[in-house]
Design a protein around this motif. Structure first.
Motif, mmCIF file in Angstrom:
data_model
loop_
_atom_site.group_PDB
_atom_site.id
_atom_site.type_symbol
_atom_site.label_atom_id
_atom_site.label_comp_id
_atom_site.label_asym_id
_atom_site.label_seq_id
_atom_site.Cartn_x
_atom_site.Cartn_y
_atom_site.Cartn_z
ATOM 1 N N GLN A 112 0.806 -1.214 0.000
ATOM 2 C CA GLN A 112 0.000 0.000 0.000
ATOM 3 C C GLN A 112 0.844 1.271 0.000
ATOM 4 O O GLN A 112 0.590 2.196 -0.755
ATOM 5 C CB GLN A 112 -0.947 -0.001 1.208
ATOM 6 C CG GLN A 112 -2.007 -1.084 1.140
ATOM 7 C CD GLN A 112 -2.934 -0.878 -0.037
ATOM 8 O OE1 GLN A 112 -3.748 0.040 -0.052
ATOM 9 N NE2 GLN A 112 -2.805 -1.713 -1.054
ATOM 10 N N TRP A 113 1.801 1.356 0.894
ATOM 11 C CA TRP A 113 2.707 2.503 0.915
ATOM 12 C C TRP A 113 3.954 2.134 1.702
ATOM 13 O O TRP A 113 3.970 1.145 2.439
ATOM 14 C CB TRP A 113 2.049 3.758 1.499
ATOM 15 C CG TRP A 113 1.408 3.597 2.856
ATOM 16 C CD1 TRP A 113 0.096 3.374 3.127
ATOM 17 C CD2 TRP A 113 2.066 3.682 4.143
ATOM 18 N NE1 TRP A 113 -0.125 3.290 4.480
ATOM 19 C CE2 TRP A 113 1.067 3.481 5.131
ATOM 20 C CE3 TRP A 113 3.366 3.884 4.561
ATOM 21 C CZ2 TRP A 113 1.346 3.489 6.498
ATOM 22 C CZ3 TRP A 113 3.654 3.896 5.924
ATOM 23 C CH2 TRP A 113 2.650 3.705 6.872
ATOM 24 N N TRP A 140 -0.908 5.373 12.850
ATOM 25 C CA TRP A 140 0.126 4.498 13.386
ATOM 26 C C TRP A 140 1.153 5.279 14.198
ATOM 27 O O TRP A 140 1.487 6.418 13.859
ATOM 28 C CB TRP A 140 0.845 3.787 12.234
ATOM 29 C CG TRP A 140 -0.097 3.234 11.221
ATOM 30 C CD1 TRP A 140 -0.519 3.844 10.072
ATOM 31 C CD2 TRP A 140 -0.799 1.982 11.289
ATOM 32 N NE1 TRP A 140 -1.420 3.046 9.409
ATOM 33 C CE2 TRP A 140 -1.621 1.895 10.132
ATOM 34 C CE3 TRP A 140 -0.802 0.922 12.207
ATOM 35 C CZ2 TRP A 140 -2.434 0.803 9.875
ATOM 36 C CZ3 TRP A 140 -1.616 -0.168 11.947
ATOM 37 C CH2 TRP A 140 -2.410 -0.227 10.800
ATOM 38 N N LEU A 141 1.653 4.657 15.248
ATOM 39 C CA LEU A 141 2.784 5.151 16.024
ATOM 40 C C LEU A 141 3.952 4.219 15.778
ATOM 41 O O LEU A 141 3.833 3.007 15.975
ATOM 42 C CB LEU A 141 2.456 5.183 17.519
ATOM 43 C CG LEU A 141 3.636 5.368 18.479
ATOM 44 C CD1 LEU A 141 4.279 6.748 18.306
ATOM 45 C CD2 LEU A 141 3.183 5.163 19.924
ATOM 46 N N ASP A 173 -2.896 6.230 5.820
ATOM 47 C CA ASP A 173 -2.320 6.144 4.487
ATOM 48 C C ASP A 173 -0.839 6.487 4.447
ATOM 49 O O ASP A 173 -0.268 6.686 3.364
ATOM 50 C CB ASP A 173 -3.077 7.066 3.535
ATOM 51 C CG ASP A 173 -4.514 6.614 3.338
ATOM 52 O OD1 ASP A 173 -4.750 5.392 3.315
ATOM 53 O OD2 ASP A 173 -5.393 7.481 3.217
ATOM 54 N N GLY A 174 -0.197 6.606 5.613
ATOM 55 C CA GLY A 174 1.240 6.818 5.661
ATOM 56 C C GLY A 174 1.690 8.253 5.596
ATOM 57 O O GLY A 174 2.885 8.512 5.405
ATOM 58 N N VAL A 175 0.800 9.211 5.775
ATOM 59 C CA VAL A 175 1.191 10.622 5.769
ATOM 60 C C VAL A 175 1.701 11.012 7.152
ATOM 61 O O VAL A 175 1.034 10.773 8.160
ATOM 62 C CB VAL A 175 0.008 11.518 5.370
ATOM 63 C CG1 VAL A 175 0.399 12.995 5.413
ATOM 64 C CG2 VAL A 175 -0.501 11.144 3.987
#
Length: 546
Positions: A112-113, A140-141, A173-175
């Motif tokens: 996904q990323w 996420w942490l 989404d990984g931002v």
């Protein structure tokens, strides 16, 4: 499509019920008398069916919003057999997507990323992600450490002095949303992450004078538990420094905002204050601990596991029935659990504790003449856990039951029941120097394992070769029997190292360390390019579709 009713039956029912002064509710009769309160399928006072399908299920008031049992429409990805062909959600997604859990999603295991970030500088810089936690509000942490120099994980430059603790948060989404470095001129370590009670909790070790956000505190090499607000890592809430020469290896959240911290310590005594009594080991070099801490960092109970030689608690999980389980490694004799254990080589154990007071409930023994390791835990089902680690013995057993032998270290995964009894065991059949280091599961019991390998084979998936000395791996397993559903390898020609994993919202996020040229399924995930000494590693974070 509307199903016709037999005319004779409808007319007979209408006449019979009309004589009794009632109007028949054909919708209720079709549902087998399921309307509440009328005792026999007659709707006494419910609003009329507002649909145009002749009285069938159409989403009107009487139907509780349910669609017609057999409408004349195309199949869509909604968990319903829309076209009434006996199959639910078939051929209802396009663009390479699959219908899973009533939503169109990429195929399970799809990348996904990804993010790779390393400190800029010369020489051998070893930056690494060690733990991941999913955030209750999404995202996420990631926790790890940066050796030295300037690093940017997605929005702000941070300067590390000497192995500083890295904390960073990202959207689903990984931002990048926030990142912080904590440390001193002395080596520090970030090893564990958890999210609970509207807070982010970080565990590891700090040395010397460090400002964790609430002002500088001074000490030797001490275990660390620090709590921050969920909205911003700069929102310091509380900290707990454990006694000298200790390290927090794992964290698990309890309902209400408490956490359980586990790790290792050495020295003459371990004293965190009331209600825990000071613990003085009788011998040995290192020992394991488990401590329940409230939101202010105050202990509620402590449990200690003394070894005549060496011991460490490496991970902790809270089962869904409320019990606490820790994963430990030891040599010599280990005491403090439900029963003493004697190691053959360097052995592993899973120890169950009562969450209310830390009283031992069970102890499971993984034994062998070489080195056995229990490194990660995840809750599954009502009262089970998945424990992951490694085995390097030709005579390894789990609770006396043999597991496939090995002459080199291989990944090991096992499911344990409520009293620690093995339900199944899965191993790396290649046995080419692999270790399982982390495991995570979600409420639907989707299980994902991560670690590092030199070529790995799990039952049910094709063998994944290594691109260098060691690569990261991530695999999804069937919780019923441990068979592999998909397996991905991340790495390049340089040694790559495993870390931690978390799952949420149909995604699995893994972190670790990679060198230059690392690939996942042929896609480059690192572009740092500062490997000037052949041993440089960067923090990597990669997300996959569950």
């Amino acid at each position: 499509m509307t199903r016709a009713r037999p005319v004779g039956l409808s007319l007979g029912l209408a006449l019979a019920l009309g004589l009794a002064g009632c109007t028949p509710d054909f919708d209720a009769l079709q549902r087998g008398g399921s309307d509440a309160g009328d005792g026999g399928g007659l709707d006494a006072g419910a609003p009329a069916d507002a649909g145009s399908d002749g009285g069938g299920r159409d989403g009107g008031p009487r139907d509780g919003g349910l669609p017609d049992a057999c409408p004349d429409r195309a199949e869509t990805c909604d968990g319903i057999d829309d076209d009434c062909d006996g199959t639910v959600d078939e051929e209802s997604c396009g663009g390479g997507l699959e219908c899973r859990d009533a939503a169109c999603r990429p195929p399970s295991g799809t990348l996904q990323w990804s993010l790779v970030a390393g400190a800029a500088g010369t020489g051998r810089l070893r930056d690494r992600g060690r733990a991941v936690a999913s955030l209750p509000a999404g995202g996420w942490l990631v926790v790890g450490e940066v050796e030295a120099g300037t690093i940017d994980v997605g929005g702000e430059s941070l300067v590390a002095s000497s192995f500083d603790v890295l904390m960073a948060t990202f959207t689903a989404d990984g931002v990048h949303t926030a990142s912080v470095l904590l440390g001193s001129p002395n080596p520090d370590e970030g090893s564990a992450a958890a999210a609970t009670g509207g807070a982010l909790v970080v565990g590891g070790r700090v040395a010397g004078t460090v400002d964790l956000g609430g002002g500088a505190t001074t000490g030797g090499s001490t275990g660390l538990v620090a709590r921050y607000g969920a909205a911003a890592l700069s929102g310091f809430m509380s900290e707990r420094r454990l006694p000298l020469v200790s390290t927090v290896r794992g964290l698990a959240a309890l309902p209400g905002g408490d956490v359980v911290a586990v790790g290792t310590f050495s020295g003459a005594s371990f004293d965190v204050g009331a209600p825990c009594a000071p613990f003085t080991p009788s011998g040995g070099s290192s020992h394991a601990f488990a401590i329940r801490l409230d939101a202010a960092g105050t202990p509620r109970w402590c449990a200690f596991f003394e070894s005549t030689e060496d011991a460490s608690a490496n991970a902790v999980a809270v089962r869904r029935d409320g019990a606490v389980v820790i994963a430990a490694g030891f040599s010599g004799r280990l005491s403090g659990g439900a029963r003493p254990l004697d190691a053959v080589g360097f052995d592993a154990a899973a120890i169950g504790l009562d969450a209310a007071d830390g009283t031992p409930a069970f102890t499971t023994h993984l034994s062998g003449s070489a080195t056995e390791e229990a490194a990660g835990l995840a809750a599954i089902g009502t009262g089970d856990v998945i424990v992951v680690g490694s085995s390097a013995s030709s005579d390894a057993t789990i609770e006396g039951a043999p597991i496939p032998s090995a002459t080199r270290t291989r990944a090991l995964i096992a499911r344990l029941g409520p009293m620690g009894q093995p339900r199944w065991t899965a191993v790396d059949a290649q046995a080419m120097g692999g270790r399982a280091l982390g495991v995570a599961s979600d409420a639907a019991d989707r299980v994902v394992v991560t670690g590092e390998h030199g070529g790995i084979g799990l039952d049910g998936c094709p063998v994944a070769p290594t691109a260098g000395a060691t690569d990261l791996f991530i695999a999804r397993l069937d919780p019923a029997d441990g068979r592999c559903r998909w397996l991905r390898s991340i790495g390049g020609p340089d040694p790559d190292r495993g870390g931690g994993v978390a799952v949420a919202d149909h995604r699995a996020v893994v972190t670790g360390a990679v060198g230059d040229g690392a690939l996942v399924d042929g896609t480059t995930v690192t572009t740092d390019g500062d490997d000037t000494a052949g041993g440089d590693t960067d923090v990597v974070v990669v997300a996959f579709e569950l």
